[in-house]
Design an enzyme around this catalytic site. Structure first.
Site, PDB file in Angstrom:
ATOM      1  N   ASP A  11      71.367 -40.761 -92.796  1.00  0.00           N
ATOM      2  CA  ASP A  11      71.973 -40.222 -94.012  1.00  0.00           C
ATOM      3  C   ASP A  11      70.824 -40.071 -95.008  1.00  0.00           C
ATOM      4  O   ASP A  11      70.432 -41.042 -95.661  1.00  0.00           O
ATOM      5  CB  ASP A  11      73.040 -41.175 -94.548  1.00  0.00           C
ATOM      6  CG  ASP A  11      73.673 -40.667 -95.831  1.00  0.00           C
ATOM      7  OD1 ASP A  11      73.824 -39.437 -95.980  1.00  0.00           O
ATOM      8  OD2 ASP A  11      74.010 -41.497 -96.696  1.00  0.00           O
ATOM      9  N   GLU A  71      72.649 -35.756 -91.189  1.00  0.00           N
ATOM     10  CA  GLU A  71      73.551 -34.989 -92.031  1.00  0.00           C
ATOM     11  C   GLU A  71      72.875 -33.713 -92.500  1.00  0.00           C
ATOM     12  O   GLU A  71      71.716 -33.716 -92.907  1.00  0.00           O
ATOM     13  CB  GLU A  71      74.006 -35.824 -93.226  1.00  0.00           C
ATOM     14  CG  GLU A  71      75.080 -35.129 -94.046  1.00  0.00           C
ATOM     15  CD  GLU A  71      75.667 -36.046 -95.103  1.00  0.00           C
ATOM     16  OE1 GLU A  71      76.503 -36.879 -94.743  1.00  0.00           O
ATOM     17  OE2 GLU A  71      75.263 -35.917 -96.262  1.00  0.00           O
ATOM     18  N   ASP A 143      75.106 -46.127 -97.887  1.00  0.00           N
ATOM     19  CA  ASP A 143      74.194 -45.287 -97.094  1.00  0.00           C
ATOM     20  C   ASP A 143      74.180 -45.715 -95.629  1.00  0.00           C
ATOM     21  O   ASP A 143      74.097 -44.879 -94.734  1.00  0.00           O
ATOM     22  CB  ASP A 143      72.773 -45.346 -97.669  1.00  0.00           C
ATOM     23  CG  ASP A 143      72.716 -44.824 -99.093  1.00  0.00           C
ATOM     24  OD1 ASP A 143      73.028 -43.641 -99.298  1.00  0.00           O
ATOM     25  OD2 ASP A 143      72.372 -45.598 -99.998  1.00  0.00           O
TER      26      ASP A 143
END
Length: 169
Positions: A11, A71, A143
């Site tokens: 992430d 991502e 996160d």
């Protein structure tokens, strides 16, 4: 018997980059490691990218993941933020590419859909489902939870894709 695949989920963030590593055999997934790579306000922009690159390279050496799930950047309002996010993402990807593993990208909505069953799910819903899917009871940072969600999304997606491919042959 299904083989296990080790997946690193990232992430990306310019100040905090979450990571999550899972082993998956297509039917179940296990938590291997997770956490966050942090830069400080004192770090220069290039210094932050160097930290991300170096720390992801260490994760690669220690845990030897076979695939990377990251991502995809979404530009909503602030182009400068999207640019910084893209640079952080690139630093992580480049560290993994030096280890010659395939990279898979997922939009945030895809991850939420795969994990919580709803593309508009909130962070708390994603974290709750990540814990359930991994039988994980410890606290997770945001996160870290998101990175594990990305890794799990890939684990689920690769299984469905493989099953579809096998059925079509």
């Amino acid at each position: 018997m299904r083989t296990w695949t080790r997946i690193l989920g990232i992430d990306p963030g310019f100040r905090t980059t979450g990571y999550g590593i899972v082993d998956s055999n297509g039917q179940e997934s296990r938590h291997v490691a997770s956490g966050a790579i942090r830069a400080t306000k004192a770090d220069t922009p290039n210094g932050r990218l160097g930290i991300i690159f170096a720390e992801v390279a260490v994760l690669m050496e220690i845990h030897a993941p076979q695939e990377l799930a990251v991502e995809r950047v979404f530009v909503h309002r602030n182009a400068d933020s999207a640019l910084k996010l893209g640079q952080a993402r690139a630093a992580a990807i480049c560290a993994c590419l030096t280890f010659d593993i395939p990279v898979f990208e997922y939009a945030a909505r895809e991850v939420k859909q795969a994990i919580a069953g709803k593309g508009s799910a909130g962070k708390d819903q994603v974290e709750h489902m990540v814990k359930i899917l991994l039988s994980y009871s410890d606290a997770l940072q945001s996160d870290e939870s998101d990175a594990l969600g990305i890794a799990l999304c890939h684990a689920h997606t690769r299984t469905v894709t493989r099953q579809y491919t096998e059925a079509m042959q």
